[in-house]
Design a protein around this motif. Structure first.
Motif, PDB file in Angstrom:
ATOM      1  N   LEU A  11       0.805  -1.216   0.000  1.00 40.95           N
ATOM      2  CA  LEU A  11       0.000   0.000   0.000  1.00 40.95           C
ATOM      3  C   LEU A  11       0.842   1.272   0.000  1.00 40.95           C
ATOM      4  O   LEU A  11       0.541   2.235  -0.702  1.00 40.95           O
ATOM      5  CB  LEU A  11      -0.953   0.007   1.203  1.00 40.95           C
ATOM      6  CG  LEU A  11      -1.966   1.138   1.252  1.00 40.95           C
ATOM      7  CD1 LEU A  11      -2.893   1.098   0.047  1.00 40.95           C
ATOM      8  CD2 LEU A  11      -2.778   1.060   2.544  1.00 40.95           C
ATOM      9  N   PHE A  12       1.924   1.297   0.762  1.00 45.52           N
ATOM     10  CA  PHE A  12       2.757   2.503   0.858  1.00 45.52           C
ATOM     11  C   PHE A  12       4.022   2.404   0.008  1.00 45.52           C
ATOM     12  O   PHE A  12       4.892   3.265   0.098  1.00 45.52           O
ATOM     13  CB  PHE A  12       3.111   2.780   2.327  1.00 45.52           C
ATOM     14  CG  PHE A  12       1.907   3.124   3.149  1.00 45.52           C
ATOM     15  CD1 PHE A  12       1.349   4.393   3.094  1.00 45.52           C
ATOM     16  CD2 PHE A  12       1.297   2.167   3.951  1.00 45.52           C
ATOM     17  CE1 PHE A  12       0.226   4.717   3.829  1.00 45.52           C
ATOM     18  CE2 PHE A  12       0.170   2.476   4.699  1.00 45.52           C
ATOM     19  CZ  PHE A  12      -0.366   3.751   4.636  1.00 45.52           C
ATOM     20  N   ASP A  85      -2.391  13.787  -5.464  1.00 39.59           N
ATOM     21  CA  ASP A  85      -1.986  14.121  -6.835  1.00 39.59           C
ATOM     22  C   ASP A  85      -0.763  15.027  -6.842  1.00 39.59           C
ATOM     23  O   ASP A  85       0.121  14.885  -7.693  1.00 39.59           O
ATOM     24  CB  ASP A  85      -3.140  14.783  -7.595  1.00 39.59           C
ATOM     25  CG  ASP A  85      -4.106  13.773  -8.181  1.00 39.59           C
ATOM     26  OD1 ASP A  85      -3.813  12.559  -8.151  1.00 39.59           O
ATOM     27  OD2 ASP A  85      -5.169  14.197  -8.675  1.00 39.59           O
ATOM     28  N   ALA A  86      -0.706  15.974  -5.912  1.00 36.68           N
ATOM     29  CA  ALA A  86       0.462  16.858  -5.835  1.00 36.68           C
ATOM     30  C   ALA A  86       1.698  16.077  -5.394  1.00 36.68           C
ATOM     31  O   ALA A  86       2.788  16.267  -5.944  1.00 36.68           O
ATOM     32  CB  ALA A  86       0.188  18.017  -4.877  1.00 36.68           C
ATOM     33  N   LEU A  87       1.547  15.188  -4.424  1.00 38.84           N
ATOM     34  CA  LEU A  87       2.683  14.408  -3.921  1.00 38.84           C
ATOM     35  C   LEU A  87       3.243  13.445  -4.953  1.00 38.84           C
ATOM     36  O   LEU A  87       4.428  13.095  -4.919  1.00 38.84           O
ATOM     37  CB  LEU A  87       2.268  13.624  -2.669  1.00 38.84           C
ATOM     38  CG  LEU A  87       1.965  14.437  -1.426  1.00 38.84           C
ATOM     39  CD1 LEU A  87       1.442  13.531  -0.307  1.00 38.84           C
ATOM     40  CD2 LEU A  87       3.200  15.194  -0.974  1.00 38.84           C
ATOM     41  N   MET A  88       2.396  13.022  -5.884  1.00 39.58           N
ATOM     42  CA  MET A  88       2.836  12.037  -6.880  1.00 39.58           C
ATOM     43  C   MET A  88       3.932  12.564  -7.802  1.00 39.58           C
ATOM     44  O   MET A  88       4.577  11.780  -8.492  1.00 39.58           O
ATOM     45  CB  MET A  88       1.647  11.564  -7.691  1.00 39.58           C
ATOM     46  CG  MET A  88       0.702  10.779  -6.834  1.00 39.58           C
ATOM     47  SD  MET A  88       0.352   9.226  -7.521  1.00 39.58           S
ATOM     48  CE  MET A  88      -1.377   9.138  -7.196  1.00 39.58           C
ATOM     49  N   PHE A  89       4.145  13.845  -7.793  1.00 34.79           N
ATOM     50  CA  PHE A  89       5.260  14.377  -8.585  1.00 34.79           C
ATOM     51  C   PHE A  89       6.600  13.904  -8.017  1.00 34.79           C
ATOM     52  O   PHE A  89       7.597  13.866  -8.724  1.00 34.79           O
ATOM     53  CB  PHE A  89       5.192  15.905  -8.646  1.00 34.79           C
ATOM     54  CG  PHE A  89       4.257  16.389  -9.716  1.00 34.79           C
ATOM     55  CD1 PHE A  89       4.735  16.682 -10.985  1.00 34.79           C
ATOM     56  CD2 PHE A  89       2.902  16.519  -9.468  1.00 34.79           C
ATOM     57  CE1 PHE A  89       3.886  17.111 -11.989  1.00 34.79           C
ATOM     58  CE2 PHE A  89       2.041  16.945 -10.459  1.00 34.79           C
ATOM     59  CZ  PHE A  89       2.525  17.237 -11.731  1.00 34.79           C
ATOM     60  N   PRO A  92       5.212   8.418  -6.100  1.00 32.82           N
ATOM     61  CA  PRO A  92       4.061   7.866  -6.833  1.00 32.82           C
ATOM     62  C   PRO A  92       3.304   6.794  -6.033  1.00 32.82           C
ATOM     63  O   PRO A  92       3.353   5.606  -6.336  1.00 32.82           O
ATOM     64  CB  PRO A  92       4.704   7.293  -8.095  1.00 32.82           C
ATOM     65  CG  PRO A  92       6.090   6.936  -7.673  1.00 32.82           C
ATOM     66  CD  PRO A  92       6.485   7.939  -6.627  1.00 32.82           C
ATOM     67  N   GLY A  93       2.575   7.224  -5.046  1.00 33.13           N
ATOM     68  CA  GLY A  93       1.813   6.301  -4.199  1.00 33.13           C
ATOM     69  C   GLY A  93       0.461   5.989  -4.801  1.00 33.13           C
ATOM     70  O   GLY A  93      -0.577   6.315  -4.205  1.00 33.13           O
ATOM     71  N   SER A  97      -3.351   6.241  -3.286  1.00 31.63           N
ATOM     72  CA  SER A  97      -4.275   7.122  -4.007  1.00 31.63           C
ATOM     73  C   SER A  97      -5.559   6.373  -4.363  1.00 31.63           C
ATOM     74  O   SER A  97      -6.665   6.919  -4.230  1.00 31.63           O
ATOM     75  CB  SER A  97      -3.608   7.656  -5.275  1.00 31.63           C
ATOM     76  OG  SER A  97      -4.505   8.455  -6.012  1.00 31.63           O
ATOM     77  N   ALA A  98      -5.432   5.135  -4.804  1.00 31.84           N
ATOM     78  CA  ALA A  98      -6.615   4.340  -5.156  1.00 31.84           C
ATOM     79  C   ALA A  98      -7.504   4.106  -3.935  1.00 31.84           C
ATOM     80  O   ALA A  98      -8.734   4.195  -4.027  1.00 31.84           O
ATOM     81  CB  ALA A  98      -6.188   3.007  -5.768  1.00 31.84           C
ATOM     82  N   VAL A  99      -6.894   3.835  -2.771  1.00 29.45           N
ATOM     83  CA  VAL A  99      -7.679   3.624  -1.549  1.00 29.45           C
ATOM     84  C   VAL A  99      -8.385   4.923  -1.155  1.00 29.45           C
ATOM     85  O   VAL A  99      -9.563   4.911  -0.790  1.00 29.45           O
ATOM     86  CB  VAL A  99      -6.784   3.088  -0.407  1.00 29.45           C
ATOM     87  CG1 VAL A  99      -7.521   3.100   0.921  1.00 29.45           C
ATOM     88  CG2 VAL A  99      -6.295   1.681  -0.739  1.00 29.45           C
ATOM     89  N   LEU A 100      -7.672   6.059  -1.244  1.00 30.78           N
ATOM     90  CA  LEU A 100      -8.297   7.352  -0.935  1.00 30.78           C
ATOM     91  C   LEU A 100      -9.475   7.620  -1.868  1.00 30.78           C
ATOM     92  O   LEU A 100     -10.522   8.114  -1.443  1.00 30.78           O
ATOM     93  CB  LEU A 100      -7.288   8.489  -1.051  1.00 30.78           C
ATOM     94  CG  LEU A 100      -6.388   8.716   0.144  1.00 30.78           C
ATOM     95  CD1 LEU A 100      -5.323   9.766  -0.182  1.00 30.78           C
ATOM     96  CD2 LEU A 100      -7.191   9.151   1.346  1.00 30.78           C
ATOM     97  N   ARG A 101      -9.304   7.293  -3.138  1.00 28.33           N
ATOM     98  CA  ARG A 101     -10.382   7.502  -4.110  1.00 28.33           C
ATOM     99  C   ARG A 101     -11.575   6.593  -3.821  1.00 28.33           C
ATOM    100  O   ARG A 101     -12.731   7.012  -3.942  1.00 28.33           O
ATOM    101  CB  ARG A 101      -9.872   7.315  -5.529  1.00 28.33           C
ATOM    102  CG  ARG A 101      -8.955   8.449  -5.938  1.00 28.33           C
ATOM    103  CD  ARG A 101      -8.309   8.223  -7.303  1.00 28.33           C
ATOM    104  NE  ARG A 101      -7.385   9.304  -7.581  1.00 28.33           N
ATOM    105  CZ  ARG A 101      -7.738  10.506  -8.003  1.00 28.33           C
ATOM    106  NH1 ARG A 101      -9.004  10.792  -8.218  1.00 28.33           N
ATOM    107  NH2 ARG A 101      -6.830  11.435  -8.232  1.00 28.33           N
ATOM    108  N   LEU A 102     -11.309   5.345  -3.410  1.00 26.67           N
ATOM    109  CA  LEU A 102     -12.393   4.435  -3.055  1.00 26.67           C
ATOM    110  C   LEU A 102     -13.145   4.969  -1.828  1.00 26.67           C
ATOM    111  O   LEU A 102     -14.381   5.008  -1.822  1.00 26.67           O
ATOM    112  CB  LEU A 102     -11.853   3.030  -2.765  1.00 26.67           C
ATOM    113  CG  LEU A 102     -12.891   2.036  -2.230  1.00 26.67           C
ATOM    114  CD1 LEU A 102     -13.983   1.777  -3.255  1.00 26.67           C
ATOM    115  CD2 LEU A 102     -12.213   0.746  -1.809  1.00 26.67           C
ATOM    116  N   LEU A 103     -12.404   5.396  -0.803  1.00 30.31           N
ATOM    117  CA  LEU A 103     -13.049   5.969   0.382  1.00 30.31           C
ATOM    118  C   LEU A 103     -13.857   7.210   0.017  1.00 30.31           C
ATOM    119  O   LEU A 103     -14.976   7.404   0.502  1.00 30.31           O
ATOM    120  CB  LEU A 103     -12.009   6.313   1.444  1.00 30.31           C
ATOM    121  CG  LEU A 103     -11.338   5.126   2.135  1.00 30.31           C
ATOM    122  CD1 LEU A 103     -10.204   5.617   3.037  1.00 30.31           C
ATOM    123  CD2 LEU A 103     -12.348   4.319   2.925  1.00 30.31           C
TER     124      LEU A 103
END
Length: 159
Positions: A11-12, A85-89, A92-93, A97-103
């Motif tokens: 996950l991380f 999205d900003a941190l992914m620069f 690249p987590g 990000s997918a878990v946050l989007r699901l929540l």
């Protein structure tokens, strides 16, 4: 099920993808515009729930309180996706990000369903101020009738 276990165990981890800066051809302007915009959106999405919480603490007997909490969670989660999205620069987590989007999706749907469920009650609910005004007007009419009766009694005694 194996994919789910693998997903959660990593996950991380960001080892499977490169940072966004090296994906495609980002100009410095375009990348920083994206980053600053996402951070500004994230900041707004965190300030709005703080204002809602402040409001809830200052008012007593707020109707439909769970809807306020759902809105707060929905807004915080939306903001978290922008921060990711900003941190992914740099990091690249994508799994996180997918878990946050699901929540975010689940809380968004719960908020929408709560609003749909409570909308008829929200429409017919009288605000406390309006209810107090109605009660005061009712008392005033009662007092006016009582005054009229007292005047009639006074007039009948003076005759």
């Amino acid at each position: 099920m194996e994919q789910v276990i693998d997903f959660l165990s990593k996950l991380f981890s960001a080892d499977d993808w490169p940072p966004r800066w090296v994906c495609g051809e980002w100009s410095a302007f375009h990348g920083w515009l994206y980053i600053f915009s996402d951070i500004a959106i994230w900041l707004a999405y965190f300030v709005i729930p703080a204002i809602i919480i402040f409001f809830i603490q200052k008012r007593q007997n707020i109707p439909f309180l769970p809807v306020f909490w759902l809105f707060g969670a929905f807004i915080i989660l939306c903001g978290s996706t922008h921060l990711m999205d900003a941190l992914m620069f740099w990091w690249p987590g994508y799994r996180l990000s997918a878990v946050l989007r699901l929540l975010t999706a689940l809380v968004s749907l719960a908020t929408a369903f709560a609003l749909i469920r409570d909308l008829p009650k929200l429409i017919t609910e009288r605000p406390d101020d309006e209810l107090k005004t109605y009660q005061l007007e009712k008392k005033l009419k009662s007092y006016e009738l009582e005054i009229q009766d007292l005047r009639k009694q006074l007039n009948s005694k003076s005759d």
